[in-house]
Design a protein around this motif. Structure first.
Motif, PDB file in Angstrom:
ATOM      1  N   GLN A  94      55.015 -25.168 -12.942  1.00  0.00           N
ATOM      2  CA  GLN A  94      55.682 -26.419 -13.334  1.00  0.00           C
ATOM      3  C   GLN A  94      55.101 -27.602 -12.568  1.00  0.00           C
ATOM      4  O   GLN A  94      54.907 -28.686 -13.119  1.00  0.00           O
ATOM      5  N   ARG A  95      54.834 -27.383 -11.290  1.00  0.00           N
ATOM      6  CA  ARG A  95      54.243 -28.462 -10.494  1.00  0.00           C
ATOM      7  C   ARG A  95      52.894 -28.876 -11.071  1.00  0.00           C
ATOM      8  O   ARG A  95      52.592 -30.069 -11.213  1.00  0.00           O
TER       9      ARG A  95
ATOM     10  N   ILE B 118      57.706 -22.067 -10.460  1.00  0.00           N
ATOM     11  CA  ILE B 118      57.752 -23.358  -9.749  1.00  0.00           C
ATOM     12  C   ILE B 118      56.353 -23.950  -9.601  1.00  0.00           C
ATOM     13  O   ILE B 118      56.130 -25.144  -9.839  1.00  0.00           O
ATOM     14  N   GLU B 119      55.387 -23.124  -9.219  1.00  0.00           N
ATOM     15  CA  GLU B 119      54.029 -23.616  -9.029  1.00  0.00           C
ATOM     16  C   GLU B 119      53.415 -24.077 -10.349  1.00  0.00           C
ATOM     17  O   GLU B 119      52.739 -25.114 -10.414  1.00  0.00           O
TER      18      GLU B 119
ATOM     19  N   GLU C  17      64.476 -24.665 -15.178  1.00  0.00           N
ATOM     20  CA  GLU C  17      64.070 -24.986 -13.816  1.00  0.00           C
ATOM     21  C   GLU C  17      65.209 -24.861 -12.805  1.00  0.00           C
ATOM     22  O   GLU C  17      65.031 -24.316 -11.708  1.00  0.00           O
TER      23      GLU C  17
ATOM     24  N   CYS D 255      59.544 -16.131  -9.934  1.00  0.00           N
ATOM     25  CA  CYS D 255      60.147 -17.458  -9.731  1.00  0.00           C
ATOM     26  C   CYS D 255      59.156 -18.417  -9.062  1.00  0.00           C
ATOM     27  O   CYS D 255      59.051 -19.587  -9.441  1.00  0.00           O
TER      28      CYS D 255
ATOM     29  N   LYS E 216      65.255 -22.379  -9.491  1.00  0.00           N
ATOM     30  CA  LYS E 216      65.420 -22.924  -8.132  1.00  0.00           C
ATOM     31  C   LYS E 216      66.634 -22.313  -7.439  1.00  0.00           C
ATOM     32  O   LYS E 216      66.596 -22.031  -6.233  1.00  0.00           O
TER      33      LYS E 216
END
Length: 627
Positions: free
Chosen positions: A621-622, A618-619, A594, A614, A598
């Motif tokens: 993981q959210r 992130i999405e 992560e 990327c 980032k």
């Protein structure tokens, strides 16, 4: 005196014949985006409102077995404009723009040589290097204002009009507010299709949220139909309808999750119709008003146009003239393909005879709904992933997020939504084996250049075209590479052992495909080879090193492998960075990646494909961590 009259009669006859012979049709191509025949009225959908398309097909010839050669616009349009398959030219990866040989022209170039005025309004997206020069050579006009009006008096035209109203942006990827602004608000109230006025495809959960999103498909196609009607009215107003043959088709399958970008029938099959005015009905091999089951693909469009208008088809075009009446020249089966789309890698090769579709997934660890940012930003995809997480999907609906079988066979006549894989059904063994043989023989003859990782494609393209490179056996031993790739997805002890042995091969690409195949092997079959795999983390061919790192992390949580993946994600070579990040997307424990992802997103010069991957990371993981 009698001789004089005979002379006049003969002269009149000669001029009449000459005039009739020289009379040539105008050609109008109407192309729409991202649409499957399942959502068009004349193909049996009683929920759809497509009266203009239906009338065009009803008064012309409707094709029930027309196929795009790819599942995304740039790959499809590359084949349409050149008549050459993407797996020969290296143009299958979306927005890759690798060079092609100088002698390969856009087919309208040959129509210009016949005296036709060629116009394109206005999408190109041909996925090749030096596109501007290529476009200039092919078209008299190519812009959003291009039309037949600029031609000389009496000059015939070949004009393309591309309608974007049915594009994936409208049907899913744009925000709902954008959809309302660009689609809903342009429809008269009586044309608007309500959320409860259609049947949902069974691979979607039938909920109010999903219906709200899926109604966008029907309304976008309705607006497209209206726009086509306006164009046909203009053709009529200009007094050209009686002199113009009209082609209508979509550039590939529907722009929704599991269709566009996915190597199954729903990604390939397109609506396709040809309308003939009275004076040119003799050019149709079919009865007007009928449908035909003849197999046609986008490889055939260029040769058919050149043949129809009296030109000579160049040798590099291998498609058929589907207006011809020689049954020996008809397609018996078609080979179709899909490769990387945006940030989502894949390699699928498919065969169809119209009744069945067979697909060989060479990267089966990647699901049907894979991470592609243009899909992931859509509300419909977010609803699907949320429902998956909460256990609200049935087996069919959740299966499209799982690893794929390495081969699938669907009976499209009886299973239009491709739910039942018949590849292991003994009743269909002969169909399966026949399509496998066709796939193997066609790819071996063509020497599919897209089995080369993009890491190498970029380097090859600096000095040579991929089209030419693949023909040199000393450089590209495709038979050996293909043999290694064919093992991918087969989860048995002997195959795993063979793949481990192939990791010692001198050929970089054989080792690469051996490692790709090992990605799909069960952990239990790899435990005996963990030490050998660790040694390959330092393989001098970097795609092998990265793929082996993904195997070791995914199966054994190896810390050194974790470090390798993180390091390559930061590579200045976008092909290596993208490969590494995509592997991260398909593992369970992503937290150790992560901070790397980032940090990458802080780079304003980050490659667009890498940035998209990327953002997907992130999405996702959210979604995984939210309560």
């Amino acid at each position: 005196m009698r001789t004089h009259y005979l002379f006049i009669i003969c002269l009149f006859f000669v001029f009449s014949c000459k005039t009739k012979t020289e009379e040539r049709p105008n050609i109008l191509w109407i192309t729409i985006e991202d649409t499957s025949p399942q959502f068009i009225g004349c193909y049996g959908n009683t929920n759809a409102s497509t009266p203009v398309i239906d009338k065009l097909a009803g008064e012309g010839v409707r094709f029930t077995n027309a196929f795009s050669t790819g599942t995304v616009c740039s790959a499809s349009r590359s084949t349409i404009i050149t008549g050459v398959r993407t797996f020969k030219m290296g143009t299958g990866h979306q927005r890759s723009q690798y060079p092609i040989p100088d002698e390969i022209k856009g087919f309208p170039y040959y129509l210009k040589a016949l005296g036709y005025y060629t116009t394109n309004n206005s999408k190109t997206d041909y996925n090749i290097a030096n596109e501007k020069d290529f476009i200039k050579e092919a078209w008299n006009e190519s812009s959003n204002k291009a039309t037949w009006k600029g031609r000389a008096e009496g000059q015939p035209f070949f004009s393309v009009f591309n309608f974007a109203e049915s594009h994936q942006s409208r049907t899913m990827s744009w925000t709902f507010e954008q959809y309302e602004k660009h689609v809903w608000n342009h429809l008269p109230e009586e044309d608007r299709i309500a959320d409860d006025a259609f049947d949902m495809p069974p691979f979607y959960n039938d909920t109010p949220e999903m219906r709200k999103q899926f109604a966008r498909v029907y309304n976008s196609i309705k607006l497209t139909d209206n726009r086509i009607g306006e164009l046909l009215q203009q053709l009529e107003a200009d007094g050209l309808r009686d002199d113009t043959i009209i082609f209508f088709y979509a550039d590939h399958g529907e722009g929704i999750p599991r269709a566009k970008t996915n190597g199954i029938n729903l990604g390939y099959r397109v609506p396709f119709a040809v309308w003939f005015p009275e004076k040119f009905k003799h050019l149709s091999p079919w009865e007007i008003g009928e449908s035909t089951e003849e197999l046609v693909s986008f490889e055939d469009l260029g040769p058919t146009m050149i043949n129809l208008l009296g030109g000579k088809v160049p040798d590099y075009m291998k498609g058929i003239n589907f207006f011809g009446d020689n049954s020996e020249e008809k397609n018996k089966q078609l080979l179709l393909s899909t490769d990387r789309v945006d940030n989502g890698p894949d390699l699928v090769r498919s065969v169809t005879n119209g009744r069945f579709v067979y697909s060989r997934n060479f990267m089966p660890f990647i699901p049907e709904v894979r991470y592609i940012n243009y899909l992931e930003i859509a509300d419909i995809t977010k609803h699907m992933r949320n429902d998956l997480k909460r256990g609200k999907l049935n087996y069919f609906q959740s299966r499209i997020f799982d690893e794929r079988p390495y081969e699938v066979l669907y009976d499209i006549e009886n299973d239009i939504w491709e739910e039942h894989n018949l590849a292991e059904n003994p009743k269909y063994k002969s169909v399966l084996e026949g399509m496998r043989q066709f796939l193997d023989s066609t790819l071996l003859t063509s020497k599919d250049v897209l089995f080369i990782p993009e890491y190498d494609m970029a380097r090859i393209s600096e000095t040579q075209t991929p089209y030419e490179y693949r023909l040199d056996d000393a450089k590209y031993n495709f038979k050996e590479i293909y043999g290694a790739a064919l093992l991918s997805g087969k989860k048995v002890t002997e195959v795993a052992k063979t793949q481990i042995n192939l990791l010692k091969n001198d050929n970089d690409m054989v080792r690469y495909w051996a490692s790709i195949g090992l990605m799909s092997q069960d952990k239990s079959l790899l435990e005996a080879y963990e030490k050998e795999l660790k040694e390959l983390l330092e393989d001098d061919y970097l795609p092998v090193s990265i793929t082996v790192a993904a195997i070791l992390y995914k199966k054994f949580k190896n810390k050194q492998a974790l470090e390798v993946l993180n390091n390559f994600a930061k590579s200045d070579d976008w092909t290596l960075a993208l490969m590494s990040i995509n592997y991260m997307l398909y593992v369970q424990d992503r937290l150790p990646f992560e901070s790397t992802i980032k940090a990458l997103l802080q780079n304003p010069k980050l490659n667009s494909h890498v940035k998209s991957a990327c953002l997907d990371f992130i999405e996702s993981q959210r979604l995984r961590t939210e309560i």
